[in-house]
Write an enzyme that holds these catalytic residues in place. Structure first.
Site, PDB file in Angstrom:
ATOM      1  N   PHE A 157       0.905  -1.103  -0.039  1.00 10.67           N
ATOM      2  CA  PHE A 157      -0.017   0.096   0.139  1.00 10.67           C
ATOM      3  C   PHE A 157       1.063   1.202  -0.054  1.00 10.67           C
ATOM      4  CE2 PHE A 157      -2.380  -3.590   2.034  1.00 10.67           C
ATOM      5  CZ  PHE A 157      -3.474  -3.418   1.204  1.00 10.67           C
ATOM      6  N   CYS A 158       1.858   1.449  -1.100  1.00 11.44           N
ATOM      7  CA  CYS A 158       2.730   2.512  -1.003  1.00 11.44           C
ATOM      8  C   CYS A 158       2.642   3.081  -2.457  1.00 11.44           C
ATOM      9  CB  CYS A 158       4.082   1.707  -0.790  1.00 11.44           C
ATOM     10  SG  CYS A 158       5.399   2.967  -1.262  1.00 11.44           S
ATOM     11  N   GLY A 159       2.918   4.392  -2.527  1.00 13.03           N
ATOM     12  CA  GLY A 159       2.970   5.017  -3.675  1.00 13.03           C
ATOM     13  C   GLY A 159       3.860   4.332  -4.965  1.00 13.03           C
TER      14      GLY A 159
END
Length: 278
Positions: free
Chosen positions: A154-156
């Site tokens: 759940f990271c950019g």
């Protein structure tokens, strides 16, 4: 009947045992121990049990005896369990047979694992595989160019999974392997279980490159591999998807920040350079 569960006494009487220990350590087995499943057995009088003969009975494990007259009398019998259908050797325990026995008992498969003698220090670590949490030795990647990446779901930068998989597929035949290490160290962006992470990677990005169980890459709980990588490069991950590129010799290491994408020209140039070096 006296049963010796480890090699602490036996190894003083046989170089063979030491060779097996070295091989086990190279495979990532517990240091200094041959058991389980190996046991040395001798009767109280120091003579081999003459009834210890290999037998083959369907549906059960069998025992094979070896003798070596050069060993201490109390250690002459080596009993090793085999699965049904194994080839039994019941002649004297010569060194080459010791290696064969060790190989069979360690459950070796077609994928060879480098021993400590040839495995770079940087790769002498074991991590659980993400999908089934079975221990894996990084020595199996000895001699290859290794790209180590700390990942998060759940990271950019999570979309970099796609580029990493493409990179691994493109250069795999030439000797590159991408290794993923999920971590919840940055922004708590990897909160799920190993199973949840594995399903996300496969279902969302079709990830096929090796990935390992969730771990720490910074802070007090940093795993040994990342400690060494930070020492070698002088750089620690500042966020998810930091990259370390390890050359074939296992000594030369380059570091790349999270914003460096898998298709970055500088990264690709270094990969090509490392792959061309034998």
């Amino acid at each position: 009947m006296q049963v010796f569960q480890n090699c602490s006494h036996f190894k003083r009487h046989s170089k063979i045992c030491l060779k097996i220990i070295a091989l086990r350590r190279g495979m990532g087995c517990e240091a200094g121990s041959l058991a389980p499943p190996v046991q040395r057995t001798a009767t109280a009088g120091g003579r081999c049990d003459e009834n210890m003969r290999p037998s083959l009975t369907a549906g059960r494990r069998d025992m094979v005896s070896f003798r070596n007259s050069d060993l201490n009398p109390a250690m002459r019998c080596l009993r090793i369990p085999f699965q049904q259908g194994a080839v039994f050797m019941n002649a004297k325990f010569f060194p080459w047979r010791a290696l064969v026995v060790a190989w069979v008992c360690l459950g070796a498969t077609g994928a060879a694992v480098a021993s400590e003698a040839t495995c770079p220090n940087l790769l002498q670590h074991r991590f659980d595989r993400l999908q089934d949490e079975k221990p894996q030795s990084l020595c199996q990647y000895s001699g290859r160019v290794v790209l180590v990446v700390n990942t998060a779901s759940f990271c950019g930068f999570t979309s970099q999974y796609e580029g990493l998989e493409a990179l691994n597929a493109k250069y795999q035949a030439r000797g590159l392997v991408v290794l993923g290490f999920p971590s919840n160290d940055f922004g708590r962006q990897e909160p799920g279980s190993n199973q949840a992470i594995a399903e996300f990677c496969e279902n969302t990005f079709g990830v096929k490159f090796p990935m390992f169980s969730k771990t720490s890459v910074v802070g007090p709980g940093t795993n040994p591999l990342y400690q060494q990588l930070a020492e070698r490069t002088g750089e620690r991950p500042q966020w998810n998807f930091h990259k370390y590129l390890i050359a074939r010799d296992g000594k030369t290491v380059r570091s790349y920040g999270s914003r460096v994408e898998p298709k970055d020209p500088g990264l690709l140039k270094d990969i090509e350079k490392f792959l061309s070096t034998k």
